[in-house]
Scaffold this motif. Structure first.
Motif, short mmCIF file in Angstrom:
data_model
loop_
_atom_site.label_atom_id
_atom_site.label_comp_id
_atom_site.label_asym_id
_atom_site.label_seq_id
_atom_site.Cartn_x
_atom_site.Cartn_y
_atom_site.Cartn_z
N LEU A 1 2.35 -6.17 -3.24
CA LEU A 1 0.92 -5.91 -3.11
C LEU A 1 0.62 -4.46 -3.47
N ASN A 2 -0.43 -4.26 -4.21
CA ASN A 2 -0.86 -2.94 -4.61
C ASN A 2 -2.02 -2.54 -3.69
N VAL A 3 -1.73 -1.65 -2.74
CA VAL A 3 -2.69 -1.31 -1.68
C VAL A 3 -3.20 0.11 -1.87
N ALA A 4 -4.51 0.27 -1.75
CA ALA A 4 -5.11 1.61 -1.75
C ALA A 4 -5.57 1.92 -0.34
N SER A 5 -5.14 3.05 0.19
CA SER A 5 -5.60 3.54 1.48
C SER A 5 -6.45 4.76 1.19
N ILE A 6 -7.75 4.63 1.37
CA ILE A 6 -8.70 5.67 0.95
C ILE A 6 -9.23 6.41 2.16
N LEU B 1 -11.80 8.87 3.23
CA LEU B 1 -13.05 9.34 2.65
C LEU B 1 -13.21 10.85 2.69
N LEU B 2 -12.70 11.50 3.72
CA LEU B 2 -12.81 12.96 3.78
C LEU B 2 -11.99 13.60 2.67
N GLU B 3 -10.78 13.12 2.46
CA GLU B 3 -9.94 13.69 1.40
C GLU B 3 -10.55 13.45 0.03
N ILE B 4 -11.04 12.26 -0.21
CA ILE B 4 -11.57 11.96 -1.54
C ILE B 4 -12.89 12.69 -1.77
N MET B 5 -13.69 12.88 -0.73
CA MET B 5 -14.92 13.66 -0.86
C MET B 5 -14.60 15.12 -1.15
N ARG B 6 -13.60 15.67 -0.47
CA ARG B 6 -13.18 17.05 -0.72
C ARG B 6 -12.73 17.21 -2.17
N ASP B 7 -11.91 16.28 -2.65
CA ASP B 7 -11.43 16.36 -4.03
C ASP B 7 -12.57 16.23 -5.03
N PRO C 1 -18.33 5.31 -8.13
CA PRO C 1 -17.50 5.18 -9.34
C PRO C 1 -16.32 6.16 -9.34
N TYR C 2 -16.51 7.35 -8.76
CA TYR C 2 -15.41 8.31 -8.66
C TYR C 2 -14.28 7.72 -7.80
N ILE C 3 -14.64 7.12 -6.68
CA ILE C 3 -13.64 6.48 -5.82
C ILE C 3 -12.89 5.42 -6.61
N MET C 4 -13.63 4.61 -7.33
CA MET C 4 -13.02 3.53 -8.13
C MET C 4 -12.01 4.10 -9.13
N GLN C 5 -12.43 5.11 -9.85
CA GLN C 5 -11.58 5.71 -10.88
C GLN C 5 -10.39 6.43 -10.25
N ARG C 6 -10.64 7.22 -9.24
CA ARG C 6 -9.60 8.06 -8.63
C ARG C 6 -8.50 7.22 -7.96
N THR C 7 -8.87 6.08 -7.39
CA THR C 7 -7.91 5.26 -6.66
C THR C 7 -7.46 4.03 -7.43
N ASN C 8 -7.96 3.87 -8.65
CA ASN C 8 -7.68 2.65 -9.42
C ASN C 8 -7.99 1.40 -8.61
N ALA C 9 -9.11 1.44 -7.91
CA ALA C 9 -9.48 0.37 -6.98
C ALA C 9 -9.55 -0.99 -7.65
N ALA C 10 -10.00 -1.06 -8.88
CA ALA C 10 -10.13 -2.34 -9.56
C ALA C 10 -8.77 -3.00 -9.79
N GLU C 11 -7.70 -2.20 -9.80
CA GLU C 11 -6.35 -2.72 -10.03
C GLU C 11 -5.62 -3.07 -8.74
N ARG C 12 -6.22 -2.79 -7.61
CA ARG C 12 -5.54 -2.97 -6.32
C ARG C 12 -5.72 -4.38 -5.77
N ASP C 13 -4.79 -4.78 -4.92
CA ASP C 13 -4.87 -6.07 -4.25
C ASP C 13 -5.66 -5.97 -2.95
N ILE C 14 -5.51 -4.84 -2.27
CA ILE C 14 -6.19 -4.60 -0.99
C ILE C 14 -6.67 -3.15 -0.99
#
Length: 191
Positions: free
Chosen positions: A64-69, A71-77, A115-128
């Motif tokens: 399984l390809n899991v993204a754990s996001i 939000l504080l870290e991704i907003m900072r970045d 869209p930044y979250i999607m791109q940064r985490t490759n969310a579309a490619e993840r299973d969860i």
């Protein structure tokens, strides 16, 4: 009355490893967005559990390809990449929180940030997709706005939002004190 937190946390792997969950199907074939709500004072226990859960999924379910996001870290970045992080910190110190919220309204609009979250985490490619840190980014980011935008971008991809507050199936109440707009597209992961 809800079960004790640890009992609810222990049920998460069983829920998220089902074929229905992994295929992004909710109840009645709705979208696969889920909310795990918890008492805000349990935040540190939930953070610790998320570390365990992601490690467990990597070791025992590495297919399984899991993204754990966080939000504080991704907003900072996100703000740092746009050369706005230092300016935002200075603005908050000099002009206060309300001025900062107003200044961040444009850069943090969900049409840009999601869209930044999607791109940064490759969310579309993840299973969860596991999303946490909602309390750390409030009031800059509102959970219902993020979920609405991610639904448009992810469709039936399974998403779990860990929410420090209450979700009653109709609305979100952050910290059990701050009501949000109605949000009824998600399901409670573990009631």
């Amino acid at each position: 009355m809800k079960q004790p937190l640890q009992d609810r946390l222990n049920q998460i792997p069983e829920k998220i490893l089902t074929p229905e969950f992994l295929q992004g199907q909710g109840l009645g074939n709705e979208i696969g967005f889920w909310i795990f709500d918890y008492a805000p004072e349990e935040e540190l226990k939930v953070r610790e559990y998320l570390g365990f859960l992601t490690g467990f999924l990597q070791k025992k379910h590495n297919h399984l390809n899991v993204a754990s996001i966080n939000l504080l870290e991704i907003m900072r970045d996100y703000l740092a990449e746009r050369k706005f992080l230092d300016k935002a910190c200075q603005m908050q110190q000099q002009k206060g929180g309300q001025a900062l919220l107003k200044a961040l309204a444009g850069p943090m609009h969900m049409d840009k940030f999601a869209p930044y979250i999607m791109q940064r985490t490759n969310a579309a490619e993840r299973d969860i997709i596991l999303i946490h840190g909602v309390g750390s980014v409030w009031p800059v980011l509102r959970a219902h706005n993020l979920l609405n935008k991610l639904h448009a971008l992810l469709g039936h991809k399974p998403v779990v939002l860990f929410y420090p507050g209450e979700y009653n199936g109709q609305s979100l109440t952050l910290f059990n004190r701050i009501p949000s707009n109605n949000y009824y597209r998600a399901f409670s992961l573990v009631p």
